[in-house]
Design an enzyme around this catalytic site. Structure first.
Site, PDB file in Angstrom:
ATOM      1  N   ASP A   8      14.686 -40.295  25.392  1.00 34.18           N
ATOM      2  CA  ASP A   8      13.414 -40.399  24.587  1.00 34.18           C
ATOM      3  C   ASP A   8      13.703 -39.572  23.488  1.00 34.18           C
ATOM      4  OD1 ASP A   8      10.713 -40.926  23.675  1.00 34.18           O
ATOM      5  OD2 ASP A   8      10.075 -39.241  25.045  1.00 34.18           O
ATOM      6  N   ASP A  10      10.639 -37.794  21.056  1.00 34.23           N
ATOM      7  CA  ASP A  10       9.374 -37.044  20.912  1.00 34.23           C
ATOM      8  C   ASP A  10       8.968 -36.338  22.545  1.00 34.23           C
ATOM      9  OD1 ASP A  10       9.053 -37.633  18.268  1.00 34.23           O
ATOM     10  OD2 ASP A  10       7.640 -39.151  18.912  1.00 34.23           O
TER      11      ASP A  10
HETATM   12  P1  B16 Z   1       5.142 -42.729  15.212  1.00 36.19           P
HETATM   13  P2  B16 Z   1       8.894 -41.487  21.735  1.00 36.19           P
HETATM   14  C1  B16 Z   1       6.667 -41.949  20.663  1.00 36.19           C
HETATM   15  O1  B16 Z   1       7.593 -41.260  20.624  1.00 36.19           O
HETATM   16  C2  B16 Z   1       5.417 -40.834  20.672  1.00 36.19           C
HETATM   17  O2  B16 Z   1       5.333 -40.300  22.033  1.00 36.19           O
HETATM   18  C3  B16 Z   1       3.850 -40.994  20.524  1.00 36.19           C
HETATM   19  O3  B16 Z   1       3.232 -40.061  20.583  1.00 36.19           O
HETATM   20  C4  B16 Z   1       4.010 -42.025  19.146  1.00 36.19           C
HETATM   21  O4  B16 Z   1       2.590 -42.445  18.909  1.00 36.19           O
HETATM   22  C5  B16 Z   1       5.023 -42.966  19.243  1.00 36.19           C
HETATM   23  O5  B16 Z   1       6.363 -42.477  19.222  1.00 36.19           O
HETATM   24  C6  B16 Z   1       4.734 -43.572  17.606  1.00 36.19           C
HETATM   25  O6  B16 Z   1       5.320 -42.683  16.805  1.00 36.19           O
HETATM   26  O7  B16 Z   1       3.764 -42.736  14.859  1.00 36.19           O
HETATM   27  O8  B16 Z   1       6.060 -41.770  14.601  1.00 36.19           O
HETATM   28  O9  B16 Z   1       5.622 -44.282  14.723  1.00 36.19           O
HETATM   29  O10 B16 Z   1       8.134 -40.195  22.742  1.00 36.19           O
HETATM   30  O11 B16 Z   1       8.785 -42.571  22.348  1.00 36.19           O
HETATM   31  O12 B16 Z   1       9.851 -40.773  21.108  1.00 36.19           O
HETATM   32 MG    MG Z   2       8.133 -38.903  24.253  1.00 34.44          MG
END
Ligand code: B16
Ligand code: MG
Length: 217
Positions: A8, A10
């Site tokens: 993953d 984030d």
């Molecule tokens: P964006 P991951 C996710 O990333 C985040 O954990 C989540 O908090 C966020 O809303 C989602 O990506 C969408 O992100 O707004 O940048 O498109 O943890 O799956 O890497």
């Molecule tokens: Mg994450």
């Protein structure tokens, strides 16, 4: 036998989870309510618009207009991007770079499996944009975690069957997605939020290739 590792992004490779939280909290505050760290756990790993729906629900706010929702989500994303555009290679979380270099040198396939549409920007900023054998992010999927699509697509791009894949995730929704994909799921962070994982590690500071066998036992 594990042949591929899917990360993953984030909250696992970089600490952008905190930037998401700050931006959602700012939006909540503008709308007259607060967002606690505990409530924020529900937003992790979930797509931007679905996260907004959860946030509005927490604040007891109803918005029917899709355009209005898009405006709010865009505002949040602009605040979020102010922070990610300042990121640099030293923002990779401790132990992660060393671990992925080791994985590459020992012929494991490595991929990113993220719900984020900003994944490309982040990988570029931290200098890992050409490091992974596959990058599946929010621009390539139609259903975000806890749906397994993101991880199944990563396995497909790597040409490795799901049962040979191991996922590192910081979100409960991500652990659920990995399990639904038939993969081993290692939680990164606090056990309280990740109790469905096969194992939980606090961070990557003591993780190396030799330990993969131990993680999967
Ligand atoms: P964006 P991951 C996710 O990333 C985040 O954990 C989540 O908090 C966020 O809303 C989602 O990506 C969408 O992100 O707004 O940048 O498109 O943890 O799956 O890497
Ligand atoms: Mg994450």
């Amino acid at each position: 036998m594990i042949k591929a590792i899917i990360f993953d992004l984030d909250g696992v490779v970089v600490d952008t989870a905190i930037f998401h939280y700050q931006a959602w909290k700012r939006l909540a505050n503008e709308m007259g309510f607060d967002l606690t760290p505990e409530q924020n756990e529900q937003l992790k790993g979930i797509s931007r618009l679905e996260s907004l729906d959860i946030l509005l629900d927490i604040g007891g706010i109803t918005i029917d207009s899709y355009e209005e929702k898009q405006k709010l989500a865009t505002k949040k994303n602009e605040w979020y991007r102010e922070n990610i555009l300042k990121m640099k290679p030293s923002d990779i979380l401790p132990g992660v770079r060393h671990f992925i270099v080791d994985l590459k040198n020992t012929n494991y396939k490595i991929a990113i499996g993220s719900s984020s549409k900003n994944a490309g920007t982040i990988l570029e900023r931290i200098g890992l944009d050409s490091f992974f054998d596959a990058v599946v992010d929010g621009t390539k999927i139609s259903k975000s975690k806890p749906d397994p699509e993101v991880f199944l697509k990563a396995a497909e791009e790597l040409n490795i069957a799901p049962e040979y894949c191991l996922v590192f995730e910081d979100a409960a929704a991500g652990i659920e997605a990995a399990k639904k994909a038939g993969m081993l799921a290692i939680g990164v962070g606090d056990y309280t939020n990740l109790s469905n994982a096969d194992k939980v590690i606090p961070d990557f500071s003591n993780i190396n290739v030799m330990l993969i066998d131990n993680l999967t036992k």
